[in-house]
Design a protein around this motif. Structure first.
Motif, short mmCIF file in Angstrom:
data_model
loop_
_atom_site.label_atom_id
_atom_site.label_comp_id
_atom_site.label_asym_id
_atom_site.label_seq_id
_atom_site.Cartn_x
_atom_site.Cartn_y
_atom_site.Cartn_z
N ALA A 54 0.88 -1.30 -0.08
CA ALA A 54 -0.18 -0.12 -0.07
C ALA A 54 0.69 1.42 -0.40
O ALA A 54 0.97 1.99 1.05
CB ALA A 54 -0.98 0.11 0.89
N THR A 96 2.95 4.25 -2.28
CA THR A 96 3.21 5.24 -3.43
C THR A 96 4.78 4.50 -4.31
O THR A 96 4.88 4.37 -3.75
CB THR A 96 2.51 6.27 -3.96
N ASN A 103 -4.68 3.25 -18.99
CA ASN A 103 -5.44 3.46 -17.23
C ASN A 103 -3.59 3.29 -16.13
O ASN A 103 -4.11 2.74 -15.16
CB ASN A 103 -5.72 2.62 -16.62
N ASN A 155 -0.96 3.02 -10.62
CA ASN A 155 -1.67 4.21 -10.89
C ASN A 155 -1.65 5.55 -11.20
O ASN A 155 -1.52 6.16 -10.03
CB ASN A 155 -3.08 4.20 -9.21
N THR A 171 -4.04 7.85 -10.99
CA THR A 171 -4.91 8.49 -10.26
C THR A 171 -4.43 8.92 -8.34
O THR A 171 -4.40 10.28 -8.12
CB THR A 171 -5.88 8.26 -10.09
N SER A 172 -3.75 8.19 -8.28
CA SER A 172 -3.45 7.54 -6.79
C SER A 172 -1.82 7.58 -6.99
O SER A 172 -1.25 7.71 -5.48
CB SER A 172 -4.24 6.37 -5.84
N ASN A 173 -1.10 7.72 -7.79
CA ASN A 173 0.35 7.14 -7.84
C ASN A 173 0.58 5.87 -6.82
O ASN A 173 1.69 5.74 -6.60
CB ASN A 173 0.68 8.42 -7.16
N LYS A 174 -0.56 4.64 -6.53
CA LYS A 174 -0.45 4.13 -5.58
C LYS A 174 0.31 2.39 -6.74
O LYS A 174 0.44 2.53 -8.34
CB LYS A 174 -1.25 2.86 -4.79
N LYS A 183 1.06 -0.80 -8.60
CA LYS A 183 0.08 -1.93 -8.85
C LYS A 183 1.51 -3.49 -8.64
O LYS A 183 1.05 -4.38 -8.72
CB LYS A 183 -0.69 -1.70 -10.14
#
Length: 268
Positions: A123, A125, A158, A177, A179-182, A184
């Motif tokens: 979890a 970035t 995406n 990601n 949007t969240s910069n997380k 993946k």
């Protein structure tokens, strides 16, 4: 009535006693008879005493008082016993309550400590990953592989593909990601050496550090088991390496393609 019998009996008793004594002295032969009459008078006195109201009242009162006293003592004993039982039960309840509160506090403290020690699994970035890269595995310090340099980003519909490097033989690629910069997915690609053992050691350290970043709560033994046993790096021949391993909600994959070793991590 009782007093009358007592008075008559007393007087007759005295008279017959005197007559008996006189008859015995004069030897008239009536002494024995007089004594029997005296005994009868004594019995009459006794009957009168029994029939006396004062006597009955005294006896009845004494019996009632004794009964009342016994009942009072029994009642007091019962009250004392009930009080002791109540106090014992209250004490037991208080001790049980204290024990339950202590157990609850211990459990809450343990859960709080566990929660504080645990860190989120996968979890983070990309920026958090880059900053923590050189902090989780102490052996990374001084090996020259504790910093990551981003080399480029490719934006997709995406997804954002981030390319980075550690040095000339350790490269990274990550899916992020937008949007969240997380993160993946992250993989490290390494080119081992047939002569430089220090380089190969650094590669294993980098792979272990990647595993540590996937779940910071993993112990050193857990990281080693994932790399060596789970992904198969405990073999002397890595030419056909192709393995998958899942542990604590993280998927690990290792492969060898044309001599390039790759280890990747992603959420389950």
């Amino acid at each position: 009535m009782g007093s009358f019998f007592i008075g008559i009996g007393f007087l007759a008793f005295i008279v017959f006693i005197i007559l008996g004594i006189v008859s015995a002295i004069k030897k008239t032969g009536k002494g024995k008879k007089m004594m029997l009459f005296a005994a009868g008078c004594f019995i009459l006195m006794a009957i009168g005493g029994a029939l006396s109201p004062d006597s009955k009242q005294t006896i009845g009162t004494t019996v009632k008082e004794e009964d009342k006293k016994d009942k009072t003592v029994d009642k007091q004993n019962a009250a004392d016993e009930a009080k002791k039982k109540e106090e014992a039960q209250k004490k037991a309840e208080e001790e049980a309550k204290k024990k339950a509160e202590l157990e609850a506090k211990k459990k809450a403290d343990a859960e709080a400590k566990k929660k504080a020690e645990e860190k989120p699994v996968f979890a983070f970035t990309w920026d958090e990953f880059s900053k923590s890269w050189g902090t989780l595995v102490p052996e990374m310090k001084g090996a020259g592989i504790d910093e990551i340099t981003e080399t480029g980003r490719e934006k997709q519909e995406n997804n954002v593909v981030v390319n980075a490097k550690i040095n000339d033989y350790l490269m990274l690629m990550s899916d992020v990601n937008p949007t969240s910069n997380k993160v993946k997915y992250i993989s490290i690609m390494a080119e081992p050496s047939s002569t430089n053992m220090a380089q190969n050691t650094n590669i294993l350290l980098a792979f272990g550090n990647l595993i540590a970043n996937s779940n910071p709560s993993l112990s050193k033994e857990e990281r080693g088991d994932i790399l060596m046993k789970g992904l198969g790096f405990n073999t002397d021949d890595l030419s056909k390496l192709n393995s998958n391993y899942t542990y604590k909600n993280v998927k690990y994959k290792a492969s060898n393609m044309a001599g390039i070793l790759t280890v990747s991590i992603q959420p389950k």
